[in-house]
Scaffold this active site. Sequence first.
Site, PDB file in Angstrom:
ATOM      1  N   HIS A  46     -27.943  -3.996  25.261  1.00 47.46           N
ATOM      2  CA  HIS A  46     -27.208  -5.163  24.745  1.00 47.46           C
ATOM      3  C   HIS A  46     -25.750  -5.166  25.208  1.00 47.46           C
ATOM      4  O   HIS A  46     -25.071  -6.180  25.062  1.00 47.46           O
ATOM      5  CB  HIS A  46     -27.317  -5.284  23.214  1.00 47.46           C
ATOM      6  CG  HIS A  46     -26.403  -4.401  22.421  1.00 47.46           C
ATOM      7  ND1 HIS A  46     -25.982  -4.728  21.139  1.00 47.46           N
ATOM      8  CD2 HIS A  46     -25.834  -3.203  22.717  1.00 47.46           C
ATOM      9  CE1 HIS A  46     -25.188  -3.771  20.682  1.00 47.46           C
ATOM     10  NE2 HIS A  46     -25.089  -2.836  21.604  1.00 47.46           N
ATOM     11  N   ASP A  82     -17.823 -13.477  22.127  1.00 47.11           N
ATOM     12  CA  ASP A  82     -18.188 -12.103  21.783  1.00 47.11           C
ATOM     13  C   ASP A  82     -16.930 -11.253  21.629  1.00 47.11           C
ATOM     14  O   ASP A  82     -15.925 -11.506  22.294  1.00 47.11           O
ATOM     15  CB  ASP A  82     -19.040 -11.540  22.945  1.00 47.11           C
ATOM     16  CG  ASP A  82     -19.980 -10.422  22.544  1.00 47.11           C
ATOM     17  OD1 ASP A  82     -19.590  -9.580  21.725  1.00 47.11           O
ATOM     18  OD2 ASP A  82     -21.108 -10.393  23.075  1.00 47.11           O
ATOM     19  N   ASP A 142     -22.388 -14.333  20.170  1.00 44.78           N
ATOM     20  CA  ASP A 142     -22.629 -13.082  19.443  1.00 44.78           C
ATOM     21  C   ASP A 142     -21.851 -13.184  18.138  1.00 44.78           C
ATOM     22  O   ASP A 142     -20.628 -13.394  18.146  1.00 44.78           O
ATOM     23  CB  ASP A 142     -22.119 -11.923  20.298  1.00 44.78           C
ATOM     24  CG  ASP A 142     -22.373 -10.547  19.692  1.00 44.78           C
ATOM     25  OD1 ASP A 142     -22.440 -10.430  18.451  1.00 44.78           O
ATOM     26  OD2 ASP A 142     -22.468  -9.581  20.470  1.00 44.78           O
ATOM     27  N   HIS A 199     -17.221  -8.321  22.586  1.00 39.30           N
ATOM     28  CA  HIS A 199     -17.509  -7.414  23.700  1.00 39.30           C
ATOM     29  C   HIS A 199     -17.831  -8.206  24.963  1.00 39.30           C
ATOM     30  O   HIS A 199     -18.264  -9.357  24.874  1.00 39.30           O
ATOM     31  CB  HIS A 199     -18.724  -6.549  23.358  1.00 39.30           C
ATOM     32  CG  HIS A 199     -18.657  -5.893  22.015  1.00 39.30           C
ATOM     33  ND1 HIS A 199     -19.197  -6.463  20.884  1.00 39.30           N
ATOM     34  CD2 HIS A 199     -18.074  -4.726  21.621  1.00 39.30           C
ATOM     35  CE1 HIS A 199     -18.965  -5.674  19.842  1.00 39.30           C
ATOM     36  NE2 HIS A 199     -18.280  -4.608  20.249  1.00 39.30           N
ATOM     37  N   ASP A 201     -20.105  -7.149  27.275  1.00 35.71           N
ATOM     38  CA  ASP A 201     -21.539  -6.960  27.591  1.00 35.71           C
ATOM     39  C   ASP A 201     -21.810  -7.027  29.080  1.00 35.71           C
ATOM     40  O   ASP A 201     -22.842  -7.528  29.523  1.00 35.71           O
ATOM     41  CB  ASP A 201     -22.398  -8.001  26.838  1.00 35.71           C
ATOM     42  CG  ASP A 201     -22.348  -7.810  25.321  1.00 35.71           C
ATOM     43  OD1 ASP A 201     -21.848  -6.764  24.858  1.00 35.71           O
ATOM     44  OD2 ASP A 201     -22.796  -8.724  24.597  1.00 35.71           O
ATOM     45  N   HIS A 251     -28.198  -8.752  21.625  1.00 31.85           N
ATOM     46  CA  HIS A 251     -27.717  -9.591  22.733  1.00 31.85           C
ATOM     47  C   HIS A 251     -28.429  -9.336  24.063  1.00 31.85           C
ATOM     48  O   HIS A 251     -28.271 -10.116  25.003  1.00 31.85           O
ATOM     49  CB  HIS A 251     -26.197  -9.466  22.886  1.00 31.85           C
ATOM     50  CG  HIS A 251     -25.519 -10.765  23.198  1.00 31.85           C
ATOM     51  ND1 HIS A 251     -24.164 -10.973  23.049  1.00 31.85           N
ATOM     52  CD2 HIS A 251     -26.017 -11.955  23.676  1.00 31.85           C
ATOM     53  CE1 HIS A 251     -23.869 -12.220  23.412  1.00 31.85           C
ATOM     54  NE2 HIS A 251     -24.970 -12.826  23.798  1.00 31.85           N
ATOM     55  N   GLU A 253     -27.334 -11.046  17.139  1.00 34.22           N
ATOM     56  CA  GLU A 253     -26.730  -9.872  16.504  1.00 34.22           C
ATOM     57  C   GLU A 253     -26.500 -10.000  14.998  1.00 34.22           C
ATOM     58  O   GLU A 253     -25.716  -9.244  14.413  1.00 34.22           O
ATOM     59  CB  GLU A 253     -25.420  -9.453  17.217  1.00 34.22           C
ATOM     60  CG  GLU A 253     -25.604  -9.047  18.684  1.00 34.22           C
ATOM     61  CD  GLU A 253     -26.141  -7.625  18.904  1.00 34.22           C
ATOM     62  OE1 GLU A 253     -26.277  -6.877  17.911  1.00 34.22           O
ATOM     63  OE2 GLU A 253     -26.427  -7.284  20.074  1.00 34.22           O
ATOM     64  N   ASP A 260     -20.730 -11.169  16.247  1.00 31.76           N
ATOM     65  CA  ASP A 260     -19.611 -10.218  16.083  1.00 31.76           C
ATOM     66  C   ASP A 260     -18.315 -10.714  16.711  1.00 31.76           C
ATOM     67  O   ASP A 260     -17.272 -10.058  16.589  1.00 31.76           O
ATOM     68  CB  ASP A 260     -19.988  -8.804  16.550  1.00 31.76           C
ATOM     69  CG  ASP A 260     -20.078  -8.625  18.066  1.00 31.76           C
ATOM     70  OD1 ASP A 260     -19.417  -9.351  18.827  1.00 31.76           O
ATOM     71  OD2 ASP A 260     -20.830  -7.709  18.482  1.00 31.76           O
TER      72      ASP A 260
HETATM   73  N1  LIG Z   1     -23.951  -7.182  22.138  1.00 36.23           N
HETATM   74  C1  LIG Z   1     -23.148  -6.257  21.645  1.00 36.23           C
HETATM   75  N2  LIG Z   1     -22.857  -6.250  20.352  1.00 36.23           N
HETATM   76  N3  LIG Z   1     -22.669  -5.357  22.482  1.00 36.23           N
HETATM   77  C2  LIG Z   1     -21.838  -4.244  22.125  1.00 36.23           C
HETATM   78  C3  LIG Z   1     -21.584  -3.375  23.331  1.00 36.23           C
HETATM   79  C4  LIG Z   1     -20.736  -2.178  22.997  1.00 36.23           C
HETATM   80  C5  LIG Z   1     -20.397  -1.299  24.173  1.00 36.23           C
HETATM   81  N4  LIG Z   1     -19.540  -1.976  25.086  1.00 36.23           N
HETATM   82  C6  LIG Z   1     -21.649  -0.806  24.889  1.00 36.23           C
HETATM   83  O1  LIG Z   1     -21.807  -0.997  26.058  1.00 36.23           O
HETATM   84  O2  LIG Z   1     -22.502  -0.226  24.279  1.00 36.23           O
HETATM   85 MN   LIG Z   2     -22.760  -9.328  22.612  1.00 31.98          MN
HETATM   86 MN   LIG Z   3     -20.594  -8.125  20.542  1.00 32.23          MN
END
Ligand SMILES: NC(=[NH2+])NCCC[C@H](N)C(=O)O
Ligand SMILES: [Mn+2]
Ligand SMILES: [Mn+2]
Length: 361
Positions: free
Chosen positions: A197, A180, A286, A182, A184, A148, A331, A288
């Site tokens: 990411h 997402d 994303d 998350h 990010d 990402h 991802e 996920d």
């Molecule tokens: N694009 C993603 N899958 N990001 C996951 C980030 C996970 C976590 N918040 C980090 O800063 O590492």
């Molecule tokens: Mn992401």
């Molecule tokens: Mn994610």
Amino acid sequence: MPSTSTYTNGTNGHTDGHVVPTKQAPQSSLPPTSSVPQKFLSNPKELGITLVGFSGGQAKPGTDAGPTVLTDAGLLTQLSDDLGYTLRGDDTVRDFNNLSSERFKSNDPPVRGMKNPRSVSAVTEQISELVYTQAREGRLALTLGGDHSIAIGTVSGVARAIRERYPDREHNKIAVIWVDAHADINTPETSDSGNIHGMPVSFLTGLATSNEPGIFDWLRDEHRISIHKLVYIGLRDVDMGEKRILRENGIKAFSMHDIDRHGIGKVMDSALEYIGSETPIHLSFDVDALDPMWAPSTGTPVRGGLTLREGDFICEAVAETGQCVGVDLVEVNPQLVEGGVGDTVRAGVSLVRCALGDTLL
Ligand SMILES: NC(=[NH2+])NCCC[C@H](N)C(=O)O
Ligand SMILES: [Mn+2]
Ligand SMILES: [Mn+2]
């Protein structure tokens, strides 16, 4: 390859190793499936494709092969043959992992805790330019990743192109729908992992900046987005520092809790109402965000996610606005599930098709 190259039908006609009989329909004979009038595309029948083989925004190898497994499953052929788009851009996956390791060798030590900062900066700068070139032609920019972090390139490229295409318009700043598990939105300082990411949104909004030569010093105002035109959907794994950033900046976010409570239909209504009908939209998806039941082959899976149908609905609702100017799917990591990447690829193909109007009547 020149950015104006056109795809040949059938070159990606493989599904699960079987060659699909090529339907040799001339590319322009079919209208794009969706008849939604496009508000911000001057070439609505064309797609500007960028295939990003890059995994340096996080530690697990394999995400760089995401575009390859998606195109091997026939995604691009489907977009031209089934949906009627003329594909522009580049049909080869750019090996940014190789480009950056050749350029930086192992001379890319952490800065402010960020891992591979020079590589990610250089790669996203190139992506930004490629995506800008597509969006500047009034095409919808479709990018397949890659982790990402590449959205630092895609979103900034689209944002800059839209600003240039509508210099006098009041609403020439794009909205971003970030789907997402998350947020990010870590800054280098709030991140526990140091993985970029987990930081793209903070650089894109200007919450994080860097003047260090070669480390995101290429990001200028015309690349950035407003924190007030950002909407999250699907969140369920947000770091402490990120929660604070979301709260203190009043950022619009629909978590899985909100989706459970109101349903995805009402959530999309609110999200799109918040953005308004006169704002171009970039959708950064994303994989996920989906529950691992649907998309297990990804680096940071989190249970309790969207069903595939909810994910498809988000994409359809964005397509239905006629405001979509950019789409990322990121991802997908084919190395991460033993049973194979099939489910995740099928889900990814479905999401992209829906974002491009396939399922609208
Ligand atoms: N694009 C993603 N899958 N990001 C996951 C980030 C996970 C976590 N918040 C980090 O800063 O590492
Ligand atoms: Mn992401
Ligand atoms: Mn994610």
